[in-house]
Each structure stands twice: as structure tokens, then as C-alpha cells.
Write an enzyme that holds these catalytic residues in place. Structure first.
Site, short mmCIF file in Angstrom:
data_model
loop_
_atom_site.label_atom_id
_atom_site.label_comp_id
_atom_site.label_asym_id
_atom_site.label_seq_id
_atom_site.Cartn_x
_atom_site.Cartn_y
_atom_site.Cartn_z
N PHE A 122 19.15 9.92 -18.26
CA PHE A 122 17.93 9.13 -18.48
C PHE A 122 17.05 9.89 -19.47
O PHE A 122 16.61 11.00 -19.17
CB PHE A 122 17.25 8.98 -17.12
N PRO A 127 9.23 16.39 -26.06
CA PRO A 127 8.44 17.63 -26.14
C PRO A 127 6.94 17.37 -25.93
O PRO A 127 6.26 18.17 -25.31
CB PRO A 127 8.74 18.14 -27.55
N ALA A 129 5.65 14.27 -24.70
CA ALA A 129 5.38 13.15 -23.80
C ALA A 129 6.11 13.39 -22.48
O ALA A 129 7.33 13.21 -22.38
CB ALA A 129 5.83 11.84 -24.42
N GLN A 337 9.84 32.98 5.22
CA GLN A 337 9.00 33.78 6.13
C GLN A 337 9.74 34.08 7.44
O GLN A 337 9.72 35.20 7.93
CB GLN A 337 7.70 33.01 6.41
N ILE A 338 10.39 33.08 7.99
CA ILE A 338 11.12 33.26 9.26
C ILE A 338 12.28 34.24 9.07
O ILE A 338 12.56 35.07 9.92
CB ILE A 338 11.61 31.89 9.80
N HIS A 339 12.93 34.14 7.92
CA HIS A 339 14.05 35.04 7.64
C HIS A 339 13.57 36.45 7.25
O HIS A 339 14.38 37.38 7.17
CB HIS A 339 14.93 34.49 6.51
N GLY A 340 12.29 36.60 6.96
CA GLY A 340 11.75 37.92 6.60
C GLY A 340 12.45 38.47 5.37
O GLY A 340 12.72 37.75 4.41
N GLU A 364 10.74 13.37 -12.16
CA GLU A 364 10.51 11.96 -11.77
C GLU A 364 9.05 11.73 -11.40
O GLU A 364 8.71 10.92 -10.55
CB GLU A 364 11.50 11.52 -10.68
N THR A 366 5.27 14.27 -11.58
CA THR A 366 4.68 15.40 -10.83
C THR A 366 3.90 14.88 -9.62
O THR A 366 3.57 13.70 -9.53
CB THR A 366 3.69 16.16 -11.73
N1 COS Z 1 6.90 -1.24 -12.22
C1 COS Z 1 6.81 -2.22 -13.18
N2 COS Z 1 5.91 -2.19 -14.18
C2 COS Z 1 5.06 -1.17 -14.22
C3 COS Z 1 5.08 -0.13 -13.25
C4 COS Z 1 6.05 -0.21 -12.23
N3 COS Z 1 6.13 0.72 -11.29
N4 COS Z 1 4.12 0.76 -13.55
C5 COS Z 1 3.50 0.31 -14.65
N5 COS Z 1 4.07 -0.86 -15.05
C6 COS Z 1 3.68 -1.71 -16.17
C7 COS Z 1 2.21 -2.06 -16.06
O1 COS Z 1 2.04 -3.22 -15.26
C8 COS Z 1 1.82 -2.32 -17.50
O2 COS Z 1 2.25 -3.60 -17.87
P1 COS Z 1 1.26 -4.61 -18.67
O3 COS Z 1 0.99 -3.91 -19.98
O4 COS Z 1 2.06 -5.85 -18.84
O5 COS Z 1 0.04 -4.77 -17.85
C9 COS Z 1 2.68 -1.30 -18.26
O6 COS Z 1 3.79 -0.98 -17.40
C10 COS Z 1 1.93 -0.05 -18.59
O7 COS Z 1 1.46 0.50 -17.37
P2 COS Z 1 0.21 1.46 -17.28
O8 COS Z 1 -0.91 0.90 -18.12
O9 COS Z 1 -0.06 1.70 -15.84
O10 COS Z 1 0.76 2.80 -17.98
P3 COS Z 1 0.06 4.20 -18.13
O11 COS Z 1 0.50 4.74 -19.43
O12 COS Z 1 -1.40 4.11 -17.86
O13 COS Z 1 0.61 5.12 -16.93
C11 COS Z 1 2.16 6.25 -15.49
C12 COS Z 1 1.76 5.00 -16.31
C13 COS Z 1 1.25 7.44 -15.61
C14 COS Z 1 2.22 5.80 -14.04
C15 COS Z 1 3.53 6.58 -16.06
O14 COS Z 1 3.41 7.03 -17.39
C16 COS Z 1 4.30 7.59 -15.26
O15 COS Z 1 4.89 7.26 -14.23
N6 COS Z 1 4.34 8.86 -15.76
C17 COS Z 1 5.21 9.85 -15.22
C18 COS Z 1 6.51 9.75 -15.93
C19 COS Z 1 7.57 10.46 -15.19
O16 COS Z 1 7.81 10.23 -14.02
N7 COS Z 1 8.25 11.32 -15.92
C20 COS Z 1 9.32 12.05 -15.37
C21 COS Z 1 10.41 11.99 -16.35
S1 COS Z 1 11.78 11.21 -15.76
S2 COS Z 1 12.74 12.64 -14.83
#
Ligand code: COS
Length: 381
Positions: A122, A127, A129, A337-340, A364, A366
Site C-alpha cells: 500500500f 517523504p 506526506a 518489568q516483571i521479567h526484570g 496506519e 498515529t
Molecule cells: N471513509 C470514507 N471517506 C472518508 C473517510 C473514511 N474513513 N475519511 C475521510 N473521508 C472523505 C471525507 O468525507 C472527505 O470527502 P468529501 O471531500 O467528499 O467531503 C474526504 O475524504 C477528505 O476527508 P477529510 O477532509 O476529513 O481529510 P483530511 O485531509 O482533513 O484528514 C485524515 C483526513 C487526517 C483523517 C487522514 O489524512 C488520515 O487518516 N491520516 C493518516 C494517514 C495514515 O493513516 N497514514 C498511515 C500510512 S498507511 S500505513
């Protein structure tokens, strides 16, 4: 599909035996070699682990999420690196296709993902984002009947083994937000797709992460997931909602193992003329582990049941991921801690688990992102 009770119990019993007899004996070796033996991967394929979540019509086991988490509760009572080998096929690597792919895309890739012949990764993080996933910069420009991809993806689990990447890239350069992002199924081996050197990590040796770099990589337009531009961010969020429950169940499995090891050690280890399990301060640590573990397990089961019933579980998945990943961190800390002293040296493997579980609070999403998702779910409802 939900398994009938008897089949599920049998499958879980088989996995429990596999974990005890095949995986636990090689935990230290896998960490030392930073590799899982090919024979073990072959046995995991044979058991159907790569296809747990892939629908039966494509050759997977097609488990419900409720069944999948029960399987993980048992399977993850060993080094989490073993789970990682098939985890992306079950979760974030395949689910974009399962949830939003076209019939042709599913038919092309899911059967090979189900058997493990193909490993999927996935590619969301870059870098610059990470938590702010919607700001990603990787671009996909349509040119005739191909998209031309450019950009770098970072910390991509299983990238060195992957045959397929689910890649989130910006198709609309004029839209800097979530709506400009699309998802693609990109085959490894496509000219212009390069995988970097695996990163050295704090834990989970045997599981690999690396950069994936796209340099004018041409991807057939037919590989735009779902066939519609601008849906990629939502696909990624849906994949992560489900993935966060999967990770929660992994945390429960590992915590179960750590508690079991801690109880065994506390009963065996004698100080002041008696087993340390007789001391109330040690008992308090065991009791806190059990209480939190039980709460975590109930939480994951409830959220998975709601998911299977078709409810929107974004908030509950974030609650579970937040609580379970923090919980396993506390359990691992108490286990040391338990294992020391024995918890701090490598021979007992406890310090290895302590390092292994640290990533659960990060990938997935933070803990801080989970808090944000929960709070937004509450205030926007
Ligand atoms: N399911 C379906 N749609 C979703 C959703 C979900 N769980 N979460 C958000 N959306 C949709 C929103 O409804 C919005 O749609 P519309 O534009 O049609 O209204 C769109 O996606 C954008 O959502 P939002 O405005 O909430 O996005 P943000 O950028 O504000 O924030 C977060 C989203 C912070 C929640 C997101 O970027 C996130 O989960 N970040 C962490 C990423 C992550 O887990 N990275 C780990 C890497 S993978 S190992």
C-alpha cells in the site's frame, strides 16, 4: 462470509498449533537473520493466510472481519513480523481492489493475492506526506491510454517482496486536496518503478519496508482503481478504517502472548523465598495487563461486528486502534518489568517484543491521528 462455529474453531486450533510448533521456535532466528524462511512462507500460503479477507469467488477464504480478528488473536501470539508477511495481502495492499476495484481489476489480481503468489503493498505515505495524507505529491498524468507516475513513497511495508502496489497519486494537479487523488494498481517490474534498499528498523526484523520510487512509470489507464479519477483518497480511508481494526486485533494477539509469558515467568521466578507471582506489586501488573487486554479484545470484537453489519465504524476503528496499540505498549513495558533483568536481555525475547510493538502506535495512523478522527467523528456527528 462468516465461518460456522465448528470450522472457525478448527481453523483457529490449526493456526494455534502452527504458531506453537513452527513459528515460536524460530522467533529469535528470524530476528537475527532479518528474514522469514521461504519454507515458512510456503506453509503460510498453504494455510490460506494470504487470502483470509479475499472473497471466495477469487480464491480467498472470504472471512468476515469478525472471523479475521479471531484468527489474528491466535496467530499473533508470536513475533508480529510473521503477520507482516501476509498482512498487506489481507489488509491495506488488497482491500483497495476488494472495496473499490472494477470486476476486471479484481479478476486480474485477487486470485494471485489470495494464494500469496503475488504480494501487495500500500503506497500512501511520502517523504513529506504522512499524517497529512491528502497533501501527497506523487503525480499521475494521463497520456493517451496510460497514466505517467512520478514521485516517491516511503516506509512501504513489503515493498521488496511486492508484485503489486496500490498507489495513491494526484491526477488533478489543480486540486491540492483529497479530491485530486486517485488510486492505481501498479505492477512491480513496470519500467520506471524502483524499490529502494530496505530501511533498518527498531523492531519486527524479518518484515521489510522500503521506498518505492516512480520515474515516468507508465501505468495502463485500465489500472485506475474503480475506473474513476478523484476517488483514491476515499479508497485509502476506507482501507484504513478496516486496516485499523486488523491492527487492533494484532495488538490483542501480541499482548496475549506477553501476558502468558509474564505469568509463566512470575510463577517460576523465586525471590525472597517465594515465586514473585505471590507479591502483590507483581500481581497488580498482571491484573492491569489482563484488564486492559480484555477491554481491548471486547472493543475490537464490537467494532468488527458493527463493520460486518455494514455500519460506518470510522470512529470505532480509530478508538480501537488507539486503545489497542497503546495497550500493547503498556503490556510490553510491564512484561519487561516483571521479567526484570531477564526482560532487558535478548535471550528471553521480551525486549524484542517491546521493540516490535512500538510501531503499532505509528503506522496506519498515529495515536494522535486516531484521537483527531475520534474527536472529529464526535463533533461533526
Ligand atoms: N471513509 C470514507 N471517506 C472518508 C473517510 C473514511 N474513513 N475519511 C475521510 N473521508 C472523505 C471525507 O468525507 C472527505 O470527502 P468529501 O471531500 O467528499 O467531503 C474526504 O475524504 C477528505 O476527508 P477529510 O477532509 O476529513 O481529510 P483530511 O485531509 O482533513 O484528514 C485524515 C483526513 C487526517 C483523517 C487522514 O489524512 C488520515 O487518516 N491520516 C493518516 C494517514 C495514515 O493513516 N497514514 C498511515 C500510512 S498507511 S500505513
Amino acid at each position: 462470509m462468516a465461518l460456522d462455529a465448528e470450522t472457525r474453531a478448527q481453523f483457529i486450533e490449526t493456526l494455534g498449533r502452527f504458531v506453537r510448533e513452527r513459528l515460536r521456535p524460530i522467533e529469535a532466528k528470524v530476528a537475527e537473520d532479518d528474514a522469514i524462511p521461504a519454507q515458512i512462507i510456503a506453509e503460510m500460503r498453504e494455510l490460506g493466510l494470504f487470502g483470509l479477507s479475499i472473497p471466495e469467488e477469487y480464491g480467498g477464504l472470504g472471512l468476515s472481519l469478525s472471523d479475521e480478528i479471531e484468527v489474528m488473536f491466535t496467530f499473533c501470539q508470536t513475533s508480529p513480523a510473521f503477520r507482516s508477511a501476509f498482512g498487506t495481502n489481507v489488509g491495506i495492499g488488497s482491500q483497495g481492489l476488494v472495496i473499490d476495484g472494477t470486476a476486471a481489476q479484481k479478476a486480474r489480481y485477487l486470485p494471485k493475492l489470495a494464494t500469496g503468489e503475488l504480494v501487495a503493498s500500500f503506497c500512501l505515505t511520502e517523504p513529506e506526506a504522512g499524517s497529512d495524507a491528502a497533501s501527497l505529491k506523487t503525480s499521475a498524468r494521463l497520456d493517451g491510454d496510460t497514466y505517467v507516475l512520478n514521485g516517491t513513497k516511503r516506509y512501504i511495508t513489503n515493498a521488496p517482496h511486492a508484485g503489486l502496489f496500490t498507489v495513491m497519486a494526484r491526477t488533478d494537479a489543480g486540486n491540492r486536496g483529497a479530491g485530486g487523488i486517485s488510486a492505481f494498481a501498479v505492477e512491480a517490474g513496470t519500467p520506471g518503478v524502483h524499490v529502494g534498499k530496505p530501511d533498518k528498523k527498531m523492531g519486527q526484523q524479518g518484515a521489510k519496508i522500503a521506498d518505492v520510487i516512480f520515474e515516468d512509470a507508465r501505468v495502463p489507464a485500465a489500472n485506475l482503481i474503480g475506473g474513476i479519477e478523484g476517488k483514491g483518497f476515499k479508497t485509502a480511508m476506507k482501507v484504513l478504517d478496516r486496516g485499523r481494526l486488523h491492527i487492533s486485533s494484532v495488538c490483542v494477539g501480541v499482548a496475549t502472548r506477553l501476558l502468558e509469558d509474564s505469568i509463566a515467568y512470575a510463577r517460576e521466578r523465586k525471590q525472597f523465598g517465594q515465586a514473585i507471582s505471590e507479591f502483590q506489586l507483581v500481581q497488580a501488573m498482571l491484573a492491569d495487563c489482563k484488564t486492559e487486554l480484555y477491554a481491548a479484545q471486547c472493543m475490537v470484537r464490537d467494532a468488527a461486528r458493527r463493520f460486518d453489519a455494514g455500519e460506518n465504524v470510522s470512529t470505532e476503528a480509530a478508538c480501537a486502534k488507539y486503545f489497542c496499540s497503546e495497550m500493547v505498549g503498556r503490556v510490553a513495558d510491564r512484561a519487561v518489568q516483571i521479567h526484570g533483568g531477564a526482560g532487558y536481555v535478548a535471550d528471553y525475547g521480551i525486549e524484542r517484543f517491546y521493540r516490535d510493538v512500538r510501531i503499532f502506535r505509528i503506522y496506519e495512523g498515529t495515536s494522535q491521528i486516531q484521537q483527531m478522527v475520534i474527536a472529529r467523528g464526535l463533533t461533526r456527528a
